[in-house]
Design a protein around this motif. Structure first.
Motif, PDB file in Angstrom:
ATOM      1  N   GLY A  98       0.607   1.816  -0.623  1.00 47.21           N
ATOM      2  CA  GLY A  98      -0.196   2.132   0.558  1.00 47.21           C
ATOM      3  C   GLY A  98      -0.324   3.626   0.777  1.00 47.21           C
ATOM      4  N   ILE A  99       0.817   4.321   0.693  1.00 40.89           N
ATOM      5  CA  ILE A  99       0.806   5.787   0.875  1.00 40.89           C
ATOM      6  C   ILE A  99      -0.073   6.425  -0.202  1.00 40.89           C
ATOM      7  CG2 ILE A  99       2.210   7.889   0.678  1.00 40.89           C
ATOM      8  CD1 ILE A  99       3.007   6.645   3.230  1.00 40.89           C
ATOM      9  N   PHE A 100       0.103   5.987  -1.435  1.00 41.60           N
ATOM     10  CA  PHE A 100      -0.639   6.563  -2.554  1.00 41.60           C
ATOM     11  C   PHE A 100      -2.141   6.331  -2.376  1.00 41.60           C
ATOM     12  CE2 PHE A 100      -2.316   6.977  -6.809  1.00 41.60           C
ATOM     13  CZ  PHE A 100      -1.578   8.018  -7.335  1.00 41.60           C
ATOM     14  N   PHE A 101      -2.499   5.102  -2.094  1.00 37.60           N
ATOM     15  CA  PHE A 101      -3.915   4.736  -1.989  1.00 37.60           C
ATOM     16  C   PHE A 101      -4.590   5.445  -0.813  1.00 37.60           C
ATOM     17  CE2 PHE A 101      -7.166   1.939  -0.082  1.00 37.60           C
ATOM     18  CZ  PHE A 101      -8.083   1.942  -1.124  1.00 37.60           C
ATOM     19  N   PHE A 102      -3.953   5.388   0.356  1.00 38.75           N
ATOM     20  CA  PHE A 102      -4.597   5.976   1.537  1.00 38.75           C
ATOM     21  C   PHE A 102      -4.601   7.509   1.489  1.00 38.75           C
ATOM     22  CE2 PHE A 102      -3.960   1.690   3.230  1.00 38.75           C
ATOM     23  CZ  PHE A 102      -5.254   1.455   3.654  1.00 38.75           C
ATOM     24  N   SER A 103      -3.626   8.095   0.829  1.00 37.85           N
ATOM     25  CA  SER A 103      -3.624   9.559   0.672  1.00 37.85           C
ATOM     26  C   SER A 103      -4.801   9.976  -0.207  1.00 37.85           C
ATOM     27  CB  SER A 103      -2.319  10.028   0.032  1.00 37.85           C
ATOM     28  OG  SER A 103      -1.244   9.719   0.861  1.00 37.85           O
TER      29      SER A 103
END
Lengths: 160, 224
Positions: A98-103
């Motif tokens: 989630g962090i990777f994708f949304f960043s």
């Protein structure tokens, strides 16, 4: 004043301080966004109303810090947090993804100008959005490690 | 009933507030609100003023020596996007101060930053050399060969159309050629960082290291 509010204030000060430091002293093309990571964690932990309010506030602060047009980052942060109110990854791996994708998504939208397209070339955008996402994932990793260690300490204390 | 939609209410309220802030800061930059930064009570410390004074003196020294631009205006940078290797910056001078579209914008060290793409009443947008749409006619100082410097890639820019038999080498200076309508001749942009021969092509792949990443820009010169 409630304990929760004090804790939130403390977190806000720490995150703002760290963000200010990296923006001023990290002289690389890309710097991690502590605000994005913090807001996502807040949203995932169920503090959605607080996260939305903080999205507006931190967006304005980020624009002041990075000399951007005031308000633009607020819109991005608000949309990011609102979308994540409905997505609550339970596992650690899910949160990393989630962090990777949304960043990466945030970075792409940040560099998009209406009517003009992307500000950098395709390859540069791809490379740096992935790098930005990686930095943010690392920041999240460090936070999670700290939290795990803290939980262990509490457990040890309770067990005597 | 309303409590059920509290999340949506906060979200919409936040969006409306953000858009109002954007509108206000946009009008303040480009529109009729004017350049009233100091009049609005913004606190400016003595140290900041002293540092600004020193920078402006340096610019005045440059002005007396400068032969690159016929006339120019000193402008303050008000916003940078993104903060490092910016593709677009905003300056606090516009149409009223004599700025026009396509004027060249230089750093204090007289290196090329970009050109004005939109001149408002009191502010202007500048497209920098890092912008994906930037194309600049340049000349290699040592070999006098003309090429096109393309933006969009960071930290190095790419120089196109230099023939494969060229004697260009690392460290060679890259200057504006003066053949485009936008940039006067002889403005420094950067130096050659790498030369690569690509098989089956007529041209070299040359990467250029710009003289600055423009992250700490305070004042710039806009002129022609």
């Amino acid at each position: 004043m409630s304990k929760k509010l004090i804790r939130l204030g403390e977190q806000f000060l720490i995150v703002s301080g760290l963000q200010l430091c990296v923006l001023n002293y990290m002289k690389t093309a890309i710097v991690p966004s502590f605000f994005v990571v913090w807001l996502l964690i807040l949203a995932w932990e169920g503090n959605t109303e607080v996260a939305l309010v903080m999205a507006f506030v931190t967006g304005i602060i980020y624009d002041i810090m990075s000399r951007n047009l005031l308000g633009t980052t607020s819109v991005l942060f608000l949309t990011l947090v609102y979308a994540n109110c409905f997505l609550k990854p339970g596992s650690l791996a899910g949160r990393f993804v989630g962090i990777f994708f949304f960043s990466a998504l945030y970075f792409l939208v940040f560099l998009f100008e209406y009517g003009q397209g992307f500000m950098w070339g395709g390859l540069a955008i791809l490379k740096y959005s992935l790098l930005f996402a990686l930095y943010n994932s690392l920041v999240y990793g460090v936070i999670e490690l700290g939290m795990i260690k803290l939980r262990w300490k509490r457990k040890d204390y309770l067990l005597g | 009933m309303l409590w059920r939609f509290r999340r949506e209410i906060i979200f919409i309220l936040g969006l409306v507030l953000s858009l109002l802030v954007i509108n206000r800061s946009y009008v303040r930059k480009y529109g009729s609100a004017g350049d009233i930064r100091y009049a609005e009570g913004e606190k400016v410390s003595y140290e900041e003023l002293a540092a600004e004074n020193v920078r402006l003196r340096e610019i005045l020294d440059i002005k007396s020596e400068n032969r690159t631009l016929r006339k120019f205006t000193v402008c303050e940078v008000t916003s940078i996007k993104p903060s490092v290797f910016p593709a677009e910056i905003t300056i606090n001078k516009g149409f009223r101060e004599g700025l026009r579209e396509n004027m060249a914008v230089l750093s204090r060290d007289m290196f090329l930053i970009g050109r004005v793409v939109r001149a408002g009443d009191n502010a202007s947008s500048v497209m920098t050399i890092f912008n994906a749409k930037s194309r600049i006619s340049v000349i290699v100082d040592s070999t006098r060969e003309i090429g096109v410097l393309e933006g969009g890639s960071i930290p190095f820019l790419f120089l196109r159309y230099i023939p494969v038999d060229s004697l260009v080498k690392e460290g060679d200076r890259i200057l504006t050629s003066g053949y485009s309508d936008f940039y006067p001749k002889g403005i420094g942009i950067g130096e050659v960082a790498g030369v690569e021969k690509v098989p089956d092509t007529l041209f070299l792949k040359i990467s250029i290291k710009p003289y600055g990443c423009f992250s700490g820009l305070d004042e710039v010169l806009a002129g022609e």
